[in-house]
Design an enzyme around this catalytic site. Structure first.
Site, mmCIF file in Angstrom:
data_model
loop_
_atom_site.group_PDB
_atom_site.id
_atom_site.type_symbol
_atom_site.label_atom_id
_atom_site.label_comp_id
_atom_site.label_asym_id
_atom_site.label_seq_id
_atom_site.Cartn_x
_atom_site.Cartn_y
_atom_site.Cartn_z
ATOM 1 N N ASP A 1 -34.799 -18.608 31.279
ATOM 2 C CA ASP A 1 -34.907 -19.184 29.935
ATOM 3 C C ASP A 1 -36.352 -19.055 29.455
ATOM 4 O O ASP A 1 -37.245 -19.706 29.991
ATOM 5 C CB ASP A 1 -34.477 -20.664 30.038
ATOM 6 C CG ASP A 1 -34.700 -21.418 28.748
ATOM 7 O OD1 ASP A 1 -34.874 -20.766 27.706
ATOM 8 O OD2 ASP A 1 -34.682 -22.662 28.798
ATOM 9 N N ASN B 1 -37.432 -19.569 26.203
ATOM 10 C CA ASN B 1 -37.839 -20.444 25.089
ATOM 11 C C ASN B 1 -37.549 -21.918 25.391
ATOM 12 O O ASN B 1 -37.556 -22.761 24.507
ATOM 13 C CB ASN B 1 -37.182 -20.013 23.767
ATOM 14 C CG ASN B 1 -35.669 -20.149 23.818
ATOM 15 O OD1 ASN B 1 -35.101 -20.351 24.901
ATOM 16 N ND2 ASN B 1 -34.999 -20.060 22.689
ATOM 17 N N ASP C 1 -34.959 -23.881 26.172
ATOM 18 C CA ASP C 1 -33.894 -24.718 25.599
ATOM 19 C C ASP C 1 -32.816 -24.973 26.653
ATOM 20 O O ASP C 1 -31.749 -25.495 26.349
ATOM 21 C CB ASP C 1 -33.286 -24.055 24.349
ATOM 22 C CG ASP C 1 -32.693 -22.680 24.657
ATOM 23 O OD1 ASP C 1 -32.789 -22.235 25.821
ATOM 24 O OD2 ASP C 1 -32.137 -22.053 23.737
ATOM 25 N N ASP D 1 -32.047 -16.226 28.312
ATOM 26 C CA ASP D 1 -32.075 -15.410 27.090
ATOM 27 C C ASP D 1 -32.676 -14.023 27.355
ATOM 28 O O ASP D 1 -33.094 -13.718 28.477
ATOM 29 C CB ASP D 1 -32.860 -16.133 25.991
ATOM 30 C CG ASP D 1 -34.173 -16.697 26.521
ATOM 31 O OD1 ASP D 1 -34.836 -15.972 27.281
ATOM 32 O OD2 ASP D 1 -34.507 -17.860 26.206
ATOM 33 N N ASP E 1 -21.477 -5.325 28.099
ATOM 34 C CA ASP E 1 -20.105 -5.719 28.399
ATOM 35 C C ASP E 1 -19.239 -5.351 27.190
ATOM 36 O O ASP E 1 -19.684 -5.481 26.050
ATOM 37 C CB ASP E 1 -20.048 -7.237 28.631
ATOM 38 C CG ASP E 1 -19.100 -7.590 29.753
ATOM 39 O OD1 ASP E 1 -17.935 -7.172 29.674
ATOM 40 O OD2 ASP E 1 -19.514 -8.294 30.688
ATOM 41 N N ASP F 1 -14.176 -4.916 30.152
ATOM 42 C CA ASP F 1 -13.525 -6.162 30.572
ATOM 43 C C ASP F 1 -11.993 -6.051 30.548
ATOM 44 O O ASP F 1 -11.426 -5.491 29.604
ATOM 45 C CB ASP F 1 -13.964 -7.245 29.571
ATOM 46 C CG ASP F 1 -13.479 -8.626 29.945
ATOM 47 O OD1 ASP F 1 -14.026 -9.200 30.885
ATOM 48 O OD2 ASP F 1 -12.557 -9.135 29.274
ATOM 49 N N GLU G 1 -13.346 -3.019 34.781
ATOM 50 C CA GLU G 1 -12.806 -4.137 35.545
ATOM 51 C C GLU G 1 -11.292 -3.929 35.562
ATOM 52 O O GLU G 1 -10.602 -4.223 34.589
ATOM 53 C CB GLU G 1 -13.140 -5.466 34.863
ATOM 54 C CG GLU G 1 -12.668 -6.652 35.681
ATOM 55 C CD GLU G 1 -12.514 -7.951 34.877
ATOM 56 O OE1 GLU G 1 -12.730 -9.007 35.456
ATOM 57 O OE2 GLU G 1 -12.152 -7.902 33.693
ATOM 58 N N HIS H 1 -19.851 -12.982 38.224
ATOM 59 C CA HIS H 1 -19.809 -14.247 37.473
ATOM 60 C C HIS H 1 -18.407 -14.879 37.477
ATOM 61 O O HIS H 1 -18.238 -15.967 36.937
ATOM 62 C CB HIS H 1 -20.243 -14.001 36.031
ATOM 63 C CG HIS H 1 -19.255 -13.143 35.290
ATOM 64 N ND1 HIS H 1 -19.056 -11.807 35.588
ATOM 65 C CD2 HIS H 1 -18.388 -13.439 34.318
ATOM 66 C CE1 HIS H 1 -18.112 -11.334 34.828
ATOM 67 N NE2 HIS H 1 -17.675 -12.293 34.025
ATOM 68 N N ASP H 2 -17.422 -14.171 38.024
ATOM 69 C CA ASP H 2 -16.059 -14.710 38.086
ATOM 70 C C ASP H 2 -15.701 -15.159 39.488
ATOM 71 O O ASP H 2 -14.538 -15.448 39.771
ATOM 72 C CB ASP H 2 -15.037 -13.631 37.679
ATOM 73 C CG ASP H 2 -15.085 -13.349 36.193
ATOM 74 O OD1 ASP H 2 -15.491 -14.236 35.432
ATOM 75 O OD2 ASP H 2 -14.715 -12.223 35.809
#
Ligand code: NOJ
Length: 560
Positions: free
Chosen positions: A21, A23, A25, A29, A98, A200, A259, A331-332
């Site tokens: 990150d 910035n 928050d 990013d 993606d 995907d 995928e 990530h899955d």
């Protein structure tokens, strides 16, 4: 096989929300990715896949796209993206985006128009059907549970199909205008300078537009959407061929990585190889062996042998066909170290063994952020700490099937996708130097033991082991064998041994990992040189005999 620029390279997946990150928050990013390009370059990475960064309401973390031509403000601007492309290019790192083709977001203008008036052209971009006697058009079950149908807003008896969440309406690939829109999107980004796409859920575009009823495969009378996809896969081949010819083929050096789950042996050559629909597909065989039931509570943990059999079968199938992408997490999925290694080896020794096994397989391996430091599953204390819509559905589903809250939570702590989505561990400070603001997801308490800063300083770390492995892959002595050499299984000394060789023209490279609790040995009738091991004290060579202690893993070269 035709030689391609990506052969022999190692790729890395970034999940932008959780990488860095810049910035402050609490959300990762593009600025954060730019800051870490040098780190990735030093690691030896040459291809970066970014999970979706397009504008999205994030019901499914960006896999619900509302505008395919822009960047979500959470991640930055198109200028930031251009800067990323420019800086990556200077470091010889290619950027892969993606590409979500099966569905968009309920906030996409096409869907908004469809809801307003089903006579508009955009309504035909979706599957909108009448209900039957107050019920949805058929009994298909969505990937994350529940019916694939939901009522079309503003309409009484009209439903739209969504094979994932209800916020991800499926796109109708039978519609030529829709297909043309999707090609335009792909060409827009390829023209802009991205090197390709990770595509995907591509099998899901294989549909039967009649949406028949299916024989149920579950006690609630529903049938997984996968059945329709499998039975209609040939339809998808035509769509994808057309997509390829209108996009990727026109951009000679682009790469398309799919995928694709459940590819049949006899169909593999349709997917990959010189005339494949794609350049390569991820190898999900281990994941498929775990996810052999329709709910997490029926998933199965694999023994070392079952893990080996899964990944070896894909290696053997693809040997003469093309390249797959070996991987053990994304990530899955939960973390590979926590999923595929026996408890005794869920540590530095095991993480290095898994790295060696995976990176020397045939194909283009993908690391997922944190693989290189051996990140493990996070311990979530309550259901409220989970973010993923699938985790929440699975929890509910477990309770509905009579499991206790404790057990339902334990199951998520093993199988949830959230494990791949916790912030990257850069150091051991409160938020692991991911951000100075409280991150959007829980920070793993492993940060105290497992983090990039500590591992950069330790020459025996997992991170430095990955660096050496990747450097070996690029080493001109080994590159050709590790890229093009056939995969051959080597006889195991025990159920917990993973052993294979890559057969090159002048050398063979052997990989042996002993993930059991007993020592093993191998005697060969030729001389060889060890090129890497996960721990010097676990591997001993005496003439042509190798003694591999419990936990030991190594690679050696035999000059022919
Ligand atoms: C596969 C993606 O990797 C996953 O994160 C997503 O939920 C589904 N496809 C739907 O897009």
């Amino acid at each position: 096989m035709e030689k391609k620029w990506w052969h022999g390279k190692v790729a890395y997946q970034i999940y932008p929300k959780s990488f860095l990150d810049s910035n402050n928050d609490g959300i990762g990013d593009l600025g954060g990715i730019i800051q870490k390009l040098d780190y990735l370059h030093d690691l030896g990475i040459e291809i970066l896949w970014l999970s979706p960064i397009y504008p999205s309401p994030f019901y499914d973390q960006g896999y619900d796209i509302k505008d395919y031509y822009d960047i979500d403000p959470t991640f930055g601007t198109m200028q930031d993206f251009d800067l990323l492309l420019e800086k990556a290019k200077k470091l010889n790192i290619k950027i892969v985006m993606d590409l979500v083709l099966n569905h968009c977001s309920i906030e996409h203008i096409w869907f908004k128009k469809a809801c307003l008036d089903v006579n508009l052209k955009e309504a035909s971009y979706f599957y909108i059907r009448e209900g039957k006697n107050g019920q949805p058009p058929n009994n298909q079950r969505a990937c994350f549970g529940g019916s694939v149908w939901d009522k079309l807003p503003n309409h009484d008896n009209l439903y739209y199909a969504h094979f994932f969440t209800k916020e991800q309406p499926d796109l109708n690939w039978f519609n030529a205008d829709l297909r043309a829109e999707m090609y335009k999107i792909v060409n827009f980004w390829l023209d802009k300078g991205v090197s390709g796409f990770r595509i995907d859920a591509i099998m899901c575009i294989a549909k039967d537009p009649n949406f028949p009823m299916y024989e149920s495969d579950s006690e609630d009378g529903t049938c997984s959407h996968l059945r329709m996809n499998k039975e209609n896969i040939k339809v998808a081949y035509d769509f994808i061929r057309d997509l390829r010819d209108n996009t990727f083929k026109k951009h000679k050096d682009s790469i398309a990585i799919a995928e694709a789950f459940g590819v049949l042996d006899e169909d593999l050559s349709i997917f990959i190889g010189d005339d494949g629909l794609f350049d390569c597909i991820f190898d999900f065989s281990a994941r498929e062996a775990v996810a052999s039931y329709h709910s997490f509570y029926g998933y199965k943990m694999l023994s070392v042998k079952e893990y080996k059999d899964a990944i070896f079968s894909m290696q053997k199938r693809s040997n003469n066909t093309g390249f797959v992408c070996p991987l053990f997490e994304n990530h899955d999925e939960p973390r590979g170290v926590s999923t595929y290694l026996p408890k005794a080896w869920q540590n530095d020794i095991g993480a290095k063994a898994l790295a060696l096994i995976t990176l020397f397989l045939r194909g283009m391996p993908f690391l997922f952020q944190g693989s290189e430091i051996g990140m493990q599953n996070t311990k979530f204390e309550s259901i409220d700490e989970f973010d993923d819509i699938l985790s929440k559905n699975e929890y509910k589903n477990s309770l509905e099937h009579g499991l206790t809250k404790e057990l339902a939570l334990d199951i998520l702590n093993v199988h949830a996708r959230d494990h791949g989505r916790t912030p990257m561990l850069w150091d051991d400070s409160e938020y692991a130097a991911f951000s100075t603001h409280k991150p959007w997801m829980k920070v793993s308490s492993f940060k105290d033991k497992i983090n990039v800063k500590a591992q950069l300083e330790d020459k025996n770390s997992i991170l430095n082991f990955y660096k050496t492995l990747i450097a070996l892959k690029k080493d001109e002595r080994f590159n050709s064998c590790l890229t093009y050499g056939d995969f051959v299984e080597i006889e195991s000394r025990s159920d917990d041994t993973i052993a294979y060789k890559r057969e090159g023209s002048y050398i063979d490279i052997y990989v042996i990992a002993n993930l059991g609790l007993s020592d093993i040995s191998y005697t060969f009738d030729f001389n060889f040189d060890i090129i890497i091991s996960n721990d010097l004290s676990l591997v001993l060579k005496d003439k042509n005999t190798l003694y591999i202690k419990r936990g030991g893993a190594l690679a050696f070269v035999h000059k022919k």
